[in-house]
Design a protein around this motif. Structure first.
Motif, PDB file in Angstrom:
ATOM      1  N   LEU A   1     -17.168 102.342  -5.724  1.00  0.00           N
ATOM      2  CA  LEU A   1     -16.947 103.514  -4.875  1.00  0.00           C
ATOM      3  C   LEU A   1     -17.489 104.783  -5.527  1.00  0.00           C
ATOM      4  N   ARG A   2     -17.268 104.931  -6.822  1.00  0.00           N
ATOM      5  CA  ARG A   2     -17.785 106.114  -7.529  1.00  0.00           C
ATOM      6  C   ARG A   2     -19.310 106.118  -7.520  1.00  0.00           C
ATOM      7  N   GLY A   3     -19.929 104.983  -7.674  1.00  0.00           N
ATOM      8  CA  GLY A   3     -21.400 104.896  -7.604  1.00  0.00           C
ATOM      9  C   GLY A   3     -21.918 105.279  -6.230  1.00  0.00           C
ATOM     10  N   ARG A   4     -21.249 104.805  -5.206  1.00  0.00           N
ATOM     11  CA  ARG A   4     -21.651 105.149  -3.830  1.00  0.00           C
ATOM     12  C   ARG A   4     -21.478 106.639  -3.568  1.00  0.00           C
ATOM     13  N   ILE A   5     -20.394 107.216  -4.059  1.00  0.00           N
ATOM     14  CA  ILE A   5     -20.172 108.658  -3.903  1.00  0.00           C
ATOM     15  C   ILE A   5     -21.281 109.437  -4.606  1.00  0.00           C
ATOM     16  N   ALA A   6     -21.666 108.997  -5.807  1.00  0.00           N
ATOM     17  CA  ALA A   6     -22.733 109.675  -6.550  1.00  0.00           C
ATOM     18  C   ALA A   6     -24.062 109.586  -5.784  1.00  0.00           C
ATOM     19  N   GLU A   7     -24.362 108.421  -5.189  1.00  0.00           N
ATOM     20  CA  GLU A   7     -25.590 108.266  -4.392  1.00  0.00           C
ATOM     21  C   GLU A   7     -25.593 109.231  -3.203  1.00  0.00           C
ATOM     22  N   LEU A   8     -24.460 109.294  -2.493  1.00  0.00           N
ATOM     23  CA  LEU A   8     -24.380 110.167  -1.317  1.00  0.00           C
ATOM     24  C   LEU A   8     -24.478 111.648  -1.714  1.00  0.00           C
ATOM     25  N   GLU A   9     -23.866 112.017  -2.818  1.00  0.00           N
ATOM     26  CA  GLU A   9     -23.973 113.403  -3.275  1.00  0.00           C
ATOM     27  C   GLU A   9     -25.408 113.741  -3.669  1.00  0.00           C
ATOM     28  N   GLN A  10     -26.099 112.786  -4.299  1.00  0.00           N
ATOM     29  CA  GLN A  10     -27.514 112.991  -4.660  1.00  0.00           C
ATOM     30  C   GLN A  10     -28.367 113.131  -3.408  1.00  0.00           C
ATOM     31  N   GLU A  11     -28.082 112.280  -2.421  1.00  0.00           N
ATOM     32  CA  GLU A  11     -28.828 112.336  -1.164  1.00  0.00           C
ATOM     33  C   GLU A  11     -28.594 113.691  -0.458  1.00  0.00           C
ATOM     34  N   ILE A  12     -27.380 114.164  -0.438  1.00  0.00           N
ATOM     35  CA  ILE A  12     -27.056 115.452   0.172  1.00  0.00           C
ATOM     36  C   ILE A  12     -27.763 116.596  -0.583  1.00  0.00           C
ATOM     37  N   ALA A  13     -27.761 116.501  -1.908  1.00  0.00           N
ATOM     38  CA  ALA A  13     -28.406 117.539  -2.710  1.00  0.00           C
ATOM     39  C   ALA A  13     -29.906 117.582  -2.471  1.00  0.00           C
ATOM     40  N   THR A  14     -30.556 116.440  -2.348  1.00  0.00           N
ATOM     41  CA  THR A  14     -32.013 116.425  -2.080  1.00  0.00           C
ATOM     42  C   THR A  14     -32.322 116.929  -0.689  1.00  0.00           C
ATOM     43  N   ARG A  15     -31.473 116.616   0.295  1.00  0.00           N
ATOM     44  CA  ARG A  15     -31.701 117.098   1.658  1.00  0.00           C
ATOM     45  C   ARG A  15     -31.544 118.620   1.758  1.00  0.00           C
ATOM     46  N   THR A  16     -30.505 119.144   1.067  1.00  0.00           N
ATOM     47  CA  THR A  16     -30.309 120.593   1.127  1.00  0.00           C
ATOM     48  C   THR A  16     -31.387 121.345   0.367  1.00  0.00           C
ATOM     49  N   SER A  17     -31.921 120.783  -0.700  1.00  0.00           N
ATOM     50  CA  SER A  17     -32.996 121.452  -1.438  1.00  0.00           C
ATOM     51  C   SER A  17     -34.317 121.364  -0.680  1.00  0.00           C
ATOM     52  N   ALA A  18     -34.516 120.310   0.124  1.00  0.00           N
ATOM     53  CA  ALA A  18     -35.738 120.161   0.920  1.00  0.00           C
ATOM     54  C   ALA A  18     -35.743 121.131   2.092  1.00  0.00           C
ATOM     55  N   GLU A  19     -34.598 121.480   2.584  1.00  0.00           N
ATOM     56  CA  GLU A  19     -34.527 122.397   3.730  1.00  0.00           C
ATOM     57  C   GLU A  19     -34.693 123.765   3.233  1.00  0.00           C
TER      58      GLU A  19
END
Length: 131
Positions: free
Chosen positions: A113-131
């Protein structure tokens, strides 16, 4: 002489136990022993009958050696699963192997679960930096 000395002298020589007195004493001891033996025999019979009728008080058959009643789902462990978790009791507490297994299973689930949370947070961070 005082009154106590006179009383002792008036009694005469000490009495010896007669054959009738000895027989009466022996009969009393024998009767007490017979009562004791009969009470032990009755208690043993009652215990054996109660054991045969009621058994050990278990509702389910005992588990085979090495088996465990400890169950968790293979994935997606919920809080209710953990709350419902029960361990088999041993002489001095719980079986260590079952507790270790449950803790290892829960630790793996938390790591996943912690690994999945880290993946989703990384994905959110890359999306917000791309916008």
């Amino acid at each position: 002489m005082g009154p106590v000395a006179r009383t002792i002298l008036d009694r005469g020589p000490p009495r010896r136990r007669t054959a009738v007195g000895r027989a009466c004493h022996d009969l009393t001891v024998t009767t007490a022993l017979i009562y004791l033996v009969v009470m032990i025999a009755v208690a043993a019979v009652v215990f054996l009958l109660a054991s045969a009728v009621f058994g050990r008080g278990e509702e389910l058959a005992p588990l085979p050696p090495g088996a465990s009643p400890t169950r968790l789902p293979p994935e997606d462990v919920t809080g209710d699963d953990v709350r419902a978790l029960r361990f088999q009791q041993a002489v001095r507490g719980y079986r260590m192997s079952e507790v270790d297994w449950a803790l290892e299973h829960l630790a793996g689930e938390v790591d996943q679960l912690r690994g999945r949370i880290a993946e989703l947070e990384q994905e959110i961070a890359t999306r917000t930096s791309a916008e």
